[in-house]
Design a protein around this motif. Structure first.
Motif, mmCIF file in Angstrom:
data_model
loop_
_atom_site.group_PDB
_atom_site.id
_atom_site.type_symbol
_atom_site.label_atom_id
_atom_site.label_comp_id
_atom_site.label_asym_id
_atom_site.label_seq_id
_atom_site.Cartn_x
_atom_site.Cartn_y
_atom_site.Cartn_z
ATOM 1 N N ASN A 39 41.404 47.532 35.012
ATOM 2 C CA ASN A 39 42.005 48.768 34.542
ATOM 3 C C ASN A 39 42.750 49.129 35.625
ATOM 4 O O ASN A 39 43.498 49.776 35.467
ATOM 5 C CB ASN A 39 41.519 50.109 33.923
ATOM 6 N N TYR A 40 42.704 49.300 36.943
ATOM 7 C CA TYR A 40 43.279 49.689 37.648
ATOM 8 C C TYR A 40 43.946 48.367 38.428
ATOM 9 O O TYR A 40 43.935 48.623 39.563
ATOM 10 C CB TYR A 40 42.521 50.291 38.564
ATOM 11 N N LEU A 41 44.377 47.598 38.453
ATOM 12 C CA LEU A 41 45.140 46.627 38.644
ATOM 13 C C LEU A 41 44.347 46.166 40.113
ATOM 14 O O LEU A 41 45.095 45.444 41.021
ATOM 15 C CB LEU A 41 46.828 47.018 39.568
ATOM 16 N N GLY A 42 43.354 45.935 39.757
ATOM 17 C CA GLY A 42 42.525 45.382 40.365
ATOM 18 C C GLY A 42 41.618 46.240 41.680
ATOM 19 O O GLY A 42 41.223 45.620 42.841
ATOM 20 N N GLU A 43 41.893 47.469 41.779
ATOM 21 C CA GLU A 43 41.581 47.972 42.772
ATOM 22 C C GLU A 43 40.295 49.248 41.773
ATOM 23 O O GLU A 43 39.813 49.058 40.553
ATOM 24 C CB GLU A 43 43.031 49.011 43.301
ATOM 25 N N PHE A 44 39.499 49.847 43.135
ATOM 26 C CA PHE A 44 38.332 50.769 42.822
ATOM 27 C C PHE A 44 39.085 51.796 42.419
ATOM 28 O O PHE A 44 40.050 52.049 42.978
ATOM 29 C CB PHE A 44 37.104 50.589 43.980
ATOM 30 N N ARG A 45 38.472 52.261 41.131
ATOM 31 C CA ARG A 45 38.698 53.680 41.223
ATOM 32 C C ARG A 45 39.482 54.870 42.659
ATOM 33 O O ARG A 45 40.277 55.212 42.316
ATOM 34 C CB ARG A 45 38.181 54.671 40.103
ATOM 35 N N GLU A 46 38.012 54.546 42.421
ATOM 36 C CA GLU A 46 37.602 55.799 43.949
ATOM 37 C C GLU A 46 38.831 55.420 45.330
ATOM 38 O O GLU A 46 38.694 56.172 46.134
ATOM 39 C CB GLU A 46 36.043 55.896 44.175
#
Length: 145
Positions: A39-46
């Motif tokens: 959902n975030y282009l391969g990155e962790f939300r934090e």
């Protein structure tokens, strides 16, 4: 002799390792928070400092929140959804170059959601509200590029 028979029925460490390798080959490496990352282009939300939707990236102006995020002390790079037209993202690429931050185009057909652009850190920043609020193109809070 009984001890030899007993040892033959117990799995050895080598057999366990072999089974793990077979499972890894079939299913791939386990991945933490896969749905979140898609959902975030391969990155962790934090790790996200600021996020724009695809529609916001398409706006004719540059959101000042993205410029501020790129200048954030922990910001490391900008990720851009590769499905967006080059004409829409050019202004953000120029901005990243101006503030000397790297950017990466993410082309992954498995991506979900409507994320168009994120500014991320290499470490957790745990910003509560990462979403930039949509604004009127005539607003004075925007930069023309």
């Amino acid at each position: 002799m009984e001890s030899d028979t007993y040892n033959d029925t117990l799995p050895s460490v080598d057999q366990d390792l072999t089974l793990q390798r077979i499972s890894l080959g079939i299913h791939g490496a386990p991945e933490l928070k896969r749905d979140e990352k898609l959902n975030y282009l391969g990155e962790f939300r934090e790790r996200i400092i600021r996020r724009l939707t695809k529609k916001q990236v398409a706006d004719t102006f540059v959101y000042t929140e993205i410029e501020e995020a790129l200048k954030h002390e922990k910001s490391s790079k900008m990720l851009i959804n590769g499905t967006l037209s080059p004409q829409l993202i050019d202004k953000y690429i120029k901005l990243a170059r101006q503030v000397d931050k790297s950017y990466t185009m993410i082309y992954d057909p498995q991506l979900t959601g409507n994320t168009g652009l994120v500014v991320v850190s290499n470490e957790a920043v745990d910003i509560k509200d990462i979403d930039v609020q949509p604004q009127d193109p005539g607003s004075k809070d925007q930069l023309s590029r």
